[in-house]
Design a protein around this motif. Structure first.
Motif, mmCIF file in Angstrom:
data_model
loop_
_atom_site.group_PDB
_atom_site.id
_atom_site.type_symbol
_atom_site.label_atom_id
_atom_site.label_comp_id
_atom_site.label_asym_id
_atom_site.label_seq_id
_atom_site.Cartn_x
_atom_site.Cartn_y
_atom_site.Cartn_z
ATOM 1 N N LEU A 61 5.934 -28.834 -14.589
ATOM 2 C CA LEU A 61 4.666 -28.383 -15.180
ATOM 3 C C LEU A 61 4.921 -27.674 -16.508
ATOM 4 C CD1 LEU A 61 1.570 -27.998 -14.779
ATOM 5 C CD2 LEU A 61 2.094 -25.783 -13.771
ATOM 6 N N ARG A 62 5.968 -26.834 -16.507
ATOM 7 C CA ARG A 62 6.314 -26.123 -17.746
ATOM 8 C C ARG A 62 6.757 -27.113 -18.835
ATOM 9 N NH1 ARG A 62 4.148 -21.199 -18.153
ATOM 10 N NH2 ARG A 62 4.565 -19.927 -16.325
ATOM 11 N N LYS A 111 -1.228 -21.812 -11.005
ATOM 12 C CA LYS A 111 -1.602 -20.920 -9.895
ATOM 13 C C LYS A 111 -1.228 -21.548 -8.563
ATOM 14 C CE LYS A 111 -5.523 -18.292 -11.386
ATOM 15 N NZ LYS A 111 -6.955 -18.457 -11.499
ATOM 16 N N LEU A 112 -1.512 -22.833 -8.464
ATOM 17 C CA LEU A 112 -1.249 -23.562 -7.214
ATOM 18 C C LEU A 112 0.246 -23.522 -6.876
ATOM 19 C CD1 LEU A 112 -3.627 -25.074 -5.890
ATOM 20 C CD2 LEU A 112 -2.496 -27.189 -6.554
ATOM 21 N N PHE A 113 1.065 -23.774 -7.898
ATOM 22 C CA PHE A 113 2.513 -23.788 -7.642
ATOM 23 C C PHE A 113 3.038 -22.398 -7.295
ATOM 24 C CE2 PHE A 113 2.580 -27.873 -10.101
ATOM 25 C CZ PHE A 113 3.026 -28.651 -9.049
ATOM 26 N N SER A 114 2.508 -21.380 -8.010
ATOM 27 C CA SER A 114 2.991 -20.020 -7.721
ATOM 28 C C SER A 114 2.642 -19.640 -6.290
ATOM 29 C CB SER A 114 2.369 -18.983 -8.643
ATOM 30 O OG SER A 114 2.306 -19.461 -9.913
ATOM 31 N N ALA A 115 1.406 -19.977 -5.856
ATOM 32 C CA ALA A 115 0.990 -19.636 -4.485
ATOM 33 C C ALA A 115 1.894 -20.329 -3.485
ATOM 34 C CB ALA A 115 -0.466 -20.044 -4.272
ATOM 35 N N GLN A 150 4.870 -21.359 -3.937
ATOM 36 C CA GLN A 150 6.223 -20.819 -3.996
ATOM 37 C C GLN A 150 6.344 -19.554 -3.154
ATOM 38 O OE1 GLN A 150 7.610 -19.507 -7.813
ATOM 39 N NE2 GLN A 150 9.054 -21.192 -7.814
ATOM 40 N N THR A 151 5.304 -18.669 -3.253
ATOM 41 C CA THR A 151 5.365 -17.435 -2.463
ATOM 42 C C THR A 151 5.379 -17.763 -0.981
ATOM 43 O OG1 THR A 151 3.534 -16.947 -3.948
ATOM 44 C CG2 THR A 151 4.468 -15.101 -2.736
ATOM 45 N N LYS A 152 4.555 -18.754 -0.624
ATOM 46 C CA LYS A 152 4.501 -19.109 0.796
ATOM 47 C C LYS A 152 5.831 -19.664 1.281
ATOM 48 C CE LYS A 152 -0.281 -20.320 1.304
ATOM 49 N NZ LYS A 152 -1.068 -21.493 0.998
ATOM 50 N N ASN A 153 6.532 -20.318 0.383
ATOM 51 C CA ASN A 153 7.744 -21.007 0.814
ATOM 52 C C ASN A 153 8.999 -20.146 0.830
ATOM 53 O OD1 ASN A 153 6.349 -23.259 1.285
ATOM 54 N ND2 ASN A 153 6.768 -24.209 -0.692
ATOM 55 N N ILE A 154 8.847 -18.848 0.454
ATOM 56 C CA ILE A 154 10.041 -17.996 0.470
ATOM 57 C C ILE A 154 10.570 -17.958 1.902
ATOM 58 C CG2 ILE A 154 10.852 -15.605 0.279
ATOM 59 C CD1 ILE A 154 8.866 -15.284 -2.010
ATOM 60 N N PRO A 155 11.805 -18.292 2.094
ATOM 61 C CA PRO A 155 12.300 -18.334 3.480
ATOM 62 C C PRO A 155 12.373 -16.923 4.056
ATOM 63 C CG PRO A 155 14.047 -18.768 1.897
ATOM 64 C CD PRO A 155 12.803 -18.656 1.115
#
Ligand code: FA5
Length: 342
Positions: free
Chosen positions: A25-26, A77-81, A83-88
Motif C-alpha cells: 500500500l505504501r 486504517k484497515l491494514f493497521s487494524a 495488524q493489531t489484531k494479528n499480534i501474536p
C-alpha cells in the motif's frame, strides 16, 4: 489531460484492490500520490495548458487527488487494524497486574467502630464541617468570653453575619452534632457521628490541622455514669482485645459534667509499660462524660427529665496506635508508599 487523469484514477483503484499488505500500500502511495508520483507530475503539467483547459482539468485533478487520498487512508486504517489484531499473544507470559484501590486506614477504624455501634442500636449521623460558632461553641456551654475557647482555635470564614460577627468556622470537634441531633430527633437518642474536624494547630507528629473524630451520644431517662463506663469498656475490648481494661480519670470538657478521660491498658505491653504508652501502661483514648444540663437545654430537652452520656474519640490517633504510625501527617500526605501498606 482529462483522459490521462481518469486513466490514472482507474489504474490506482485497480491496483488498490490487489494490495495485500501495508508495505505494498505504501508503495502504491509512493508511485501515485507522493510529490514526485504520477499524480504529482500530472498536476505540475497543468501550468502548460491554456487558461480554459487548465481551469477544467485543475478542478478534475483536485477532485481525483482528494478521492485517491481518501481511498488510501481507508485502506491504511484497515491494514493497521488487522495488524493489531494479528499480534501474536504469548499465553505463557504472566498477566498484567490489576491495580486495586483499598480503604484508607482511618476508614478501616471508622468502619470497625460503626459496625460495633450499629450492633448496639446506635444510628450513624453525618454533620456539617462548616459550622456556626453557636453550634461549635456557644450551645456546647462555651460562650464567647469563656476561657475554654482557648483550648480549640480554628479557621474562621471571612464573612460577617448581619450583626457584624464572624460566625462561620470549620468545626473543631464532632460535638456540635450533639445539639443538632437533639433538636432534630428529641429523646431517647443513641447515635455516633464520625467526621472530619479542623484546628488551627502548629502541626507536629501528633497534631494535624485536619483530623477525624467520632462522637457518641446517648440521651434517655436515667442515663448514668455506669452506662458510660460499660460502653467505653465494650469499645476498648473491640478495638484492642478482650483483656483490655479501662480507667477513667477526671478531665474538664465544658459540655459534660462530670468529664473524664478514658484510658485503656496498652495493647502492646498489656499494661506493663513500653514505648507506645510512654511506660505508663495506659493509653489516653477517649474524652467522655455525662451531658451537661445546659447542653440538654440547648438541644431542646428538659434536664430534669432526661440525662445523657457523651464521648469523643480521635479516629486519626486511634489509627496511629492501631497501625503503629509515628507521624499523623502521613495520613493526608497522599504518599502511595505509605497508603499501600494497608
Ligand atoms: C474533644 O474534641 C471533645 N469534643 C471530646 C469529647 C466529646 C469529650 C464528648 C467529652 C464528650 P479533645 O480536644 O480532647 O476533645 O479532642 C478529642 C480527640 O481528638 C483527641 O484525643 C485527639 O485524639 C483528637 N485530636 C484533637 N486535636 C487533634 C489534632 N490536632 N490532630 C489529631 N488529632 C487530634
Amino acid at each position: 489531460m482529462k483522459n490521462k487523469l481518469s486513466q490514472l484514477r482507474d489504474e490506482f483503484l485497480r491496483q488498490l484492490t490487489e494490495v495485500k499488505d501495508e508495505i505494498t500500500l505504501r508503495e502504491l502511495e509512493l508511485k501515485y500520490l507522493s510529490r514526485k508520483g504520477e499524480l504529482g507530475v500530472l498536476l505540475r503539467s497543468l501550468k502548460d495548458l491554456s487558461v480554459d483547459s487548465r481551469q477544467a482539468a485543475g478542478t478534475m485533478a483536485n477532485e481525483i487527488k482528494q478521492e485517491l487520498q481518501d481511498k488510501f487512508q481507508e485502506a491504511l486504517k484497515l491494514f493497521s487494524a488487522r495488524q493489531t489484531k494479528n499480534i501474536p499473544i504469548d499465553v505463557t507470559l504472566p498477566g498484567a497486574k490489576m491495580a486495586f484501590g483499598h480503604l484508607h486506614p482511618i476508614t478501616l477504624i471508622q468502619n470497625e467502630l460503626e459496625d460495633l455501634f450499629t450492633s448496639l442500636g446506635f444510628m450513624i449521623l453525618d454533620g456539617p464541617e462548616l459550622e456556626s460558632d453557636y453550634y461549635n461553641f456557644t450551645a456546647l456551654n462555651v460562650p464567647a468570653s469563656h476561657p475554654a475557647r482557648d483550648m480549640q482555635d480554628t479557621f474562621y470564614i471571612d464573612k460577617k453575619n448581619k450583626d457584624g460577627e464572624y460566625d462561620l468556622l470549620l468545626r473543631t470537634q464532632t460535638s456540635p452534632m450533639q445539639i443538632r441531633a437533639m433538636q432534630k430527633y428529641g429523646a431517647p437518642l443513641k447515635l455516633i457521628v464520625p467526621g472530619r474536624c479542623f484546628r488551627n494547630e502548629a502541626t507536629d507528629a501528633r497534631h494535624e490541622h485536619t483530623f477525624y473524630q467520632m462522637e457518641g451520644l446517648v440521651v434517655a431517662k436515667d442515663i448514668n455514669f455506669a452506662n458510660l463506663k460499660s460502653f467505653l469498656e465494650i469499645v476498648g475490648q473491640k478495638l484492642f482485645g478482650p483483656a483490655t481494661k479501662l480507667r477513667m480519670r477526671p478531665k474538664f470538657f465544658p459540655f459534660v459534667e462530670p468529664g473524664n478521660n478514658g484510658e485503656y491498658t496498652c495493647f502492646l505491653c498489656q499494661g506493663k509499660g513500653c514505648r507506645v504508652c510512654k511506660n505508663t501502661g495506659w493509653l489516653e483514648i477517649v474524652g467522655a462524660g455525662l451531658v451537661h444540663p445546659s447542653v440538654l437545654e440547648a438541644g431542646g430537652l428538659d434536664p430534669e427529665v432526661y440525662s445523657g452520656l457523651a464521648f469523643g474519640f480521635g479516629l486519626t490517633r486511634l489509627a496511629m496506635l492501631k497501625y503503629g504510625i509515628n507521624d499523623v501527617r502521613f495520613f493526608q500526605s497522599g504518599d502511595l508508599k505509605f497508603l499501600e501498606q494497608f
